[in-house]
Write a protein that holds these residues in place. Structure first.
Motif, PDB file in Angstrom:
ATOM      1  N   VAL A   1      12.158  -2.431  -5.683  1.00  0.00           N
ATOM      2  CA  VAL A   1      12.710  -2.805  -4.379  1.00  0.00           C
ATOM      3  C   VAL A   1      13.606  -4.026  -4.564  1.00  0.00           C
ATOM      4  O   VAL A   1      13.231  -4.977  -5.253  1.00  0.00           O
ATOM      5  CB  VAL A   1      11.583  -3.139  -3.375  1.00  0.00           C
ATOM      6  CG1 VAL A   1      12.178  -3.611  -2.048  1.00  0.00           C
ATOM      7  CG2 VAL A   1      10.690  -1.929  -3.171  1.00  0.00           C
ATOM      8  N   GLU A   2      14.777  -4.003  -3.960  1.00  0.00           N
ATOM      9  CA  GLU A   2      15.668  -5.154  -4.064  1.00  0.00           C
ATOM     10  C   GLU A   2      16.579  -5.256  -2.847  1.00  0.00           C
ATOM     11  O   GLU A   2      16.946  -4.242  -2.243  1.00  0.00           O
ATOM     12  CB  GLU A   2      16.507  -5.078  -5.333  1.00  0.00           C
ATOM     13  CG  GLU A   2      17.478  -3.913  -5.395  1.00  0.00           C
ATOM     14  CD  GLU A   2      18.246  -3.886  -6.712  1.00  0.00           C
ATOM     15  OE1 GLU A   2      19.255  -4.619  -6.809  1.00  0.00           O
ATOM     16  OE2 GLU A   2      17.815  -3.141  -7.624  1.00  0.00           O
ATOM     17  N   PRO A   3      16.959  -6.474  -2.470  1.00  0.00           N
ATOM     18  CA  PRO A   3      17.896  -6.655  -1.370  1.00  0.00           C
ATOM     19  C   PRO A   3      19.314  -6.303  -1.805  1.00  0.00           C
ATOM     20  O   PRO A   3      19.667  -6.441  -2.977  1.00  0.00           O
ATOM     21  CB  PRO A   3      17.786  -8.156  -1.058  1.00  0.00           C
ATOM     22  CG  PRO A   3      17.364  -8.774  -2.353  1.00  0.00           C
ATOM     23  CD  PRO A   3      16.491  -7.752  -3.033  1.00  0.00           C
ATOM     24  N   ASP A   4      20.094  -5.827  -0.854  1.00  0.00           N
ATOM     25  CA  ASP A   4      21.500  -5.513  -1.125  1.00  0.00           C
ATOM     26  C   ASP A   4      22.313  -5.857   0.109  1.00  0.00           C
ATOM     27  O   ASP A   4      22.399  -5.054   1.049  1.00  0.00           O
ATOM     28  CB  ASP A   4      21.668  -4.039  -1.490  1.00  0.00           C
ATOM     29  CG  ASP A   4      23.106  -3.694  -1.865  1.00  0.00           C
ATOM     30  OD1 ASP A   4      23.979  -4.586  -1.748  1.00  0.00           O
ATOM     31  OD2 ASP A   4      23.364  -2.546  -2.267  1.00  0.00           O
ATOM     32  N   PRO A   5      22.922  -7.030   0.143  1.00  0.00           N
ATOM     33  CA  PRO A   5      23.699  -7.422   1.316  1.00  0.00           C
ATOM     34  C   PRO A   5      24.986  -6.632   1.477  1.00  0.00           C
ATOM     35  O   PRO A   5      25.665  -6.751   2.503  1.00  0.00           O
ATOM     36  CB  PRO A   5      23.995  -8.905   1.049  1.00  0.00           C
ATOM     37  CG  PRO A   5      23.955  -9.033  -0.430  1.00  0.00           C
ATOM     38  CD  PRO A   5      22.908  -8.064  -0.903  1.00  0.00           C
TER      39      PRO A   5
ATOM     40  N   SER B   1       0.834  -1.210   0.000  1.00  0.00           N
ATOM     41  CA  SER B   1       0.000   0.000   0.000  1.00  0.00           C
ATOM     42  C   SER B   1       0.867   1.258   0.000  1.00  0.00           C
ATOM     43  O   SER B   1       0.582   2.228  -0.707  1.00  0.00           O
ATOM     44  CB  SER B   1      -0.910   0.007   1.229  1.00  0.00           C
ATOM     45  OG  SER B   1      -1.835  -1.056   1.186  1.00  0.00           O
ATOM     46  N   VAL B   2       1.934   1.238   0.806  1.00  0.00           N
ATOM     47  CA  VAL B   2       2.830   2.398   0.866  1.00  0.00           C
ATOM     48  C   VAL B   2       3.529   2.599  -0.467  1.00  0.00           C
ATOM     49  O   VAL B   2       3.644   3.733  -0.960  1.00  0.00           O
ATOM     50  CB  VAL B   2       3.860   2.224   2.003  1.00  0.00           C
ATOM     51  CG1 VAL B   2       4.901   3.340   1.951  1.00  0.00           C
ATOM     52  CG2 VAL B   2       3.169   2.222   3.362  1.00  0.00           C
ATOM     53  N   LEU B   3       3.959   1.523  -1.095  1.00  0.00           N
ATOM     54  CA  LEU B   3       4.622   1.644  -2.394  1.00  0.00           C
ATOM     55  C   LEU B   3       3.659   2.144  -3.459  1.00  0.00           C
ATOM     56  O   LEU B   3       4.038   2.942  -4.333  1.00  0.00           O
ATOM     57  CB  LEU B   3       5.221   0.296  -2.801  1.00  0.00           C
ATOM     58  CG  LEU B   3       6.376  -0.210  -1.917  1.00  0.00           C
ATOM     59  CD1 LEU B   3       6.831  -1.594  -2.368  1.00  0.00           C
ATOM     60  CD2 LEU B   3       7.542   0.770  -1.916  1.00  0.00           C
ATOM     61  N   ARG B   4       2.407   1.692  -3.402  1.00  0.00           N
ATOM     62  CA  ARG B   4       1.408   2.213  -4.347  1.00  0.00           C
ATOM     63  C   ARG B   4       1.200   3.706  -4.132  1.00  0.00           C
ATOM     64  O   ARG B   4       1.028   4.468  -5.095  1.00  0.00           O
ATOM     65  CB  ARG B   4       0.079   1.463  -4.177  1.00  0.00           C
ATOM     66  CG  ARG B   4       0.058   0.070  -4.794  1.00  0.00           C
ATOM     67  CD  ARG B   4      -1.370  -0.459  -4.925  1.00  0.00           C
ATOM     68  NE  ARG B   4      -2.018  -0.620  -3.624  1.00  0.00           N
ATOM     69  CZ  ARG B   4      -1.981  -1.737  -2.905  1.00  0.00           C
ATOM     70  NH1 ARG B   4      -1.329  -2.798  -3.360  1.00  0.00           N
ATOM     71  NH2 ARG B   4      -2.604  -1.813  -1.746  1.00  0.00           N
TER      72      ARG B   4
ATOM     73  N   VAL C   1      14.703   1.242  -4.093  1.00  0.00           N
ATOM     74  CA  VAL C   1      14.831   1.061  -2.649  1.00  0.00           C
ATOM     75  C   VAL C   1      15.645  -0.202  -2.389  1.00  0.00           C
ATOM     76  O   VAL C   1      15.299  -1.282  -2.893  1.00  0.00           O
ATOM     77  CB  VAL C   1      13.449   0.947  -1.966  1.00  0.00           C
ATOM     78  CG1 VAL C   1      13.607   0.605  -0.487  1.00  0.00           C
ATOM     79  CG2 VAL C   1      12.663   2.245  -2.126  1.00  0.00           C
ATOM     80  N   PHE C   2      16.714  -0.043  -1.639  1.00  0.00           N
ATOM     81  CA  PHE C   2      17.575  -1.174  -1.294  1.00  0.00           C
ATOM     82  C   PHE C   2      17.475  -1.441   0.205  1.00  0.00           C
ATOM     83  O   PHE C   2      17.373  -0.499   1.003  1.00  0.00           O
ATOM     84  CB  PHE C   2      19.035  -0.868  -1.632  1.00  0.00           C
ATOM     85  CG  PHE C   2      19.274  -0.522  -3.074  1.00  0.00           C
ATOM     86  CD1 PHE C   2      19.581  -1.505  -3.998  1.00  0.00           C
ATOM     87  CD2 PHE C   2      19.202   0.800  -3.498  1.00  0.00           C
ATOM     88  CE1 PHE C   2      19.804  -1.186  -5.327  1.00  0.00           C
ATOM     89  CE2 PHE C   2      19.429   1.127  -4.830  1.00  0.00           C
ATOM     90  CZ  PHE C   2      19.731   0.132  -5.748  1.00  0.00           C
ATOM     91  N   TYR C   3      17.530  -2.700   0.581  1.00  0.00           N
ATOM     92  CA  TYR C   3      17.508  -3.040   1.996  1.00  0.00           C
ATOM     93  C   TYR C   3      18.474  -4.183   2.255  1.00  0.00           C
ATOM     94  O   TYR C   3      18.748  -5.009   1.373  1.00  0.00           O
ATOM     95  CB  TYR C   3      16.098  -3.427   2.459  1.00  0.00           C
ATOM     96  CG  TYR C   3      15.587  -4.709   1.854  1.00  0.00           C
ATOM     97  CD1 TYR C   3      15.799  -5.951   2.468  1.00  0.00           C
ATOM     98  CD2 TYR C   3      14.901  -4.700   0.643  1.00  0.00           C
ATOM     99  CE1 TYR C   3      15.337  -7.126   1.902  1.00  0.00           C
ATOM    100  CE2 TYR C   3      14.442  -5.877   0.062  1.00  0.00           C
ATOM    101  CZ  TYR C   3      14.655  -7.083   0.695  1.00  0.00           C
ATOM    102  OH  TYR C   3      14.211  -8.253   0.136  1.00  0.00           O
ATOM    103  N   ARG C   4      19.013  -4.211   3.479  1.00  0.00           N
ATOM    104  CA  ARG C   4      19.917  -5.290   3.863  1.00  0.00           C
ATOM    105  C   ARG C   4      19.070  -6.509   4.243  1.00  0.00           C
ATOM    106  O   ARG C   4      18.265  -6.442   5.178  1.00  0.00           O
ATOM    107  CB  ARG C   4      20.783  -4.854   5.046  1.00  0.00           C
ATOM    108  CG  ARG C   4      21.878  -5.869   5.406  1.00  0.00           C
ATOM    109  CD  ARG C   4      22.517  -5.497   6.742  1.00  0.00           C
ATOM    110  NE  ARG C   4      23.120  -4.182   6.712  1.00  0.00           N
ATOM    111  CZ  ARG C   4      24.361  -3.927   6.281  1.00  0.00           C
ATOM    112  NH1 ARG C   4      25.105  -4.923   5.844  1.00  0.00           N
ATOM    113  NH2 ARG C   4      24.854  -2.707   6.299  1.00  0.00           N
ATOM    114  N   PRO C   5      19.219  -7.622   3.550  1.00  0.00           N
ATOM    115  CA  PRO C   5      18.390  -8.799   3.853  1.00  0.00           C
ATOM    116  C   PRO C   5      18.756  -9.403   5.209  1.00  0.00           C
ATOM    117  O   PRO C   5      19.910  -9.397   5.627  1.00  0.00           O
ATOM    118  CB  PRO C   5      18.709  -9.767   2.711  1.00  0.00           C
ATOM    119  CG  PRO C   5      20.054  -9.341   2.217  1.00  0.00           C
ATOM    120  CD  PRO C   5      20.126  -7.853   2.417  1.00  0.00           C
ATOM    121  N   ASN C   6      17.742  -9.895   5.890  1.00  0.00           N
ATOM    122  CA  ASN C   6      17.910 -10.529   7.200  1.00  0.00           C
ATOM    123  C   ASN C   6      16.968 -11.724   7.246  1.00  0.00           C
ATOM    124  O   ASN C   6      15.748 -11.564   7.084  1.00  0.00           O
ATOM    125  CB  ASN C   6      17.590  -9.524   8.312  1.00  0.00           C
ATOM    126  CG  ASN C   6      17.823 -10.076   9.697  1.00  0.00           C
ATOM    127  OD1 ASN C   6      17.544 -11.242   9.976  1.00  0.00           O
ATOM    128  ND2 ASN C   6      18.340  -9.238  10.586  1.00  0.00           N
TER     129      ASN C   6
END
Length: 250
Positions: free
Chosen positions: A24-28, A9-12, A50-55
């Motif tokens: 959106v994609e992970p970036d270790p 919803s936020v991305l929309r 948007v990049f995020y560190r995967p956990n």
């Protein structure tokens, strides 16, 4: 990657308000303690990234939504009043001069000094922007999407731990005093805000012991007394920079 309905919803919302798709994609390999970052569309980049560190143990939804919040605040400002944060020539020169007279300059080969200058400059200016605006985004997320609060709390507690580590002597010794003091004062404002919001006063103790809580409280007072409207984001950053002695660096 499976995202929650809240995140979708936020991305929309971002795509509707900006008219630009979000990827959106992970970036270790995100540097340092950075958990997520956003690269907004511009010129030849036709989408927000948007990049995020995967956990493996924690869903990325809060991290993604927080970065989306930065995009929303940017596009909430009229087009003719939007601005990009970037280091000014004066800021670069000021950091160069501070590095030259700092003892660390004598411990490094001359060719390493430009890289150190860039790292210190960009690190401080990123902190100057991301902390006050991030607190705005976080307050909005908690109010509008309360299902994110548990993930938000988990992430904030990790950030508080990471920020306290930067008070260690080895960090103080490798940064000019003005840059170190400004960075820790910003972190102290962040700690003071969340210590109250999470009812965890112990989060402020490292900064109080190190002598930065007072300057952090001054910054937080500016933040609390500036209307929560995206058009005031630049005002907050400029006022913080003025108090920290780094006005004109961005």
């Amino acid at each position: 990657m499976s995202l929650s309905e809240t995140t979708r919803s936020v991305l929309r919302l971002v795509e509707e308000r900006s008219g630009i798709p979000v990827h959106v994609e992970p970036d270790p390999n995100l540097p340092g303690t950075i958990l997520a970052k956003v690269v907004m569309a511009r010129e030849n980049l036709l989408l927000h990234r948007v990049f995020y560190r995967p956990n493996s143990t924690t869903p990325p939804d809060y991290l993604i939504c927080q970065q989306a919040g930065f995009i929303l605040r940017f596009f909430a400002v009229p087009a003719d009043r939007r601005f990009d944060f970037a280091a000014s020539d004066a800021g670069t020169k000021a950091v160069e001069e501070l590095v030259k007279v700092h003892p660390v300059a004598k411990m490094l080969p001359p060719q390493a000094l430009p890289q150190l200058t860039t790292m210190l400059r960009d690190g401080l200016l990123s902190h100057l922007r991301s902390i006050p605006l991030g607190m705005r985004v976080d307050r909005w997320l908690a109010a509008e999407f309360p299902d994110l609060i548990p993930l938000q709390k988990q992430s904030i507690l990790r950030q508080l731990e990471d920020s306290a580590v930067t008070l260690a002597p080895q960090h103080r010794q490798t940064a000019p005093k003005l840059i170190f003091d400004a960075t820790e004062s910003i972190s102290a404002a962040f700690a003071a805000y969340w210590a109250r919001r999470l009812n965890q006063p112990q989060a402020m103790l490292p900064f109080k012991s190190a002598g930065y809580l007072h300057s952090g409280e001054i910054l937080l007072d500016i933040w609390e007394n500036t209307p929560d409207d995206a058009v005031n984001d630049r005002l907050i950053v400029d006022q913080w920079a003025e108090k920290l002695g780094i006005a004109g660096w961005q």
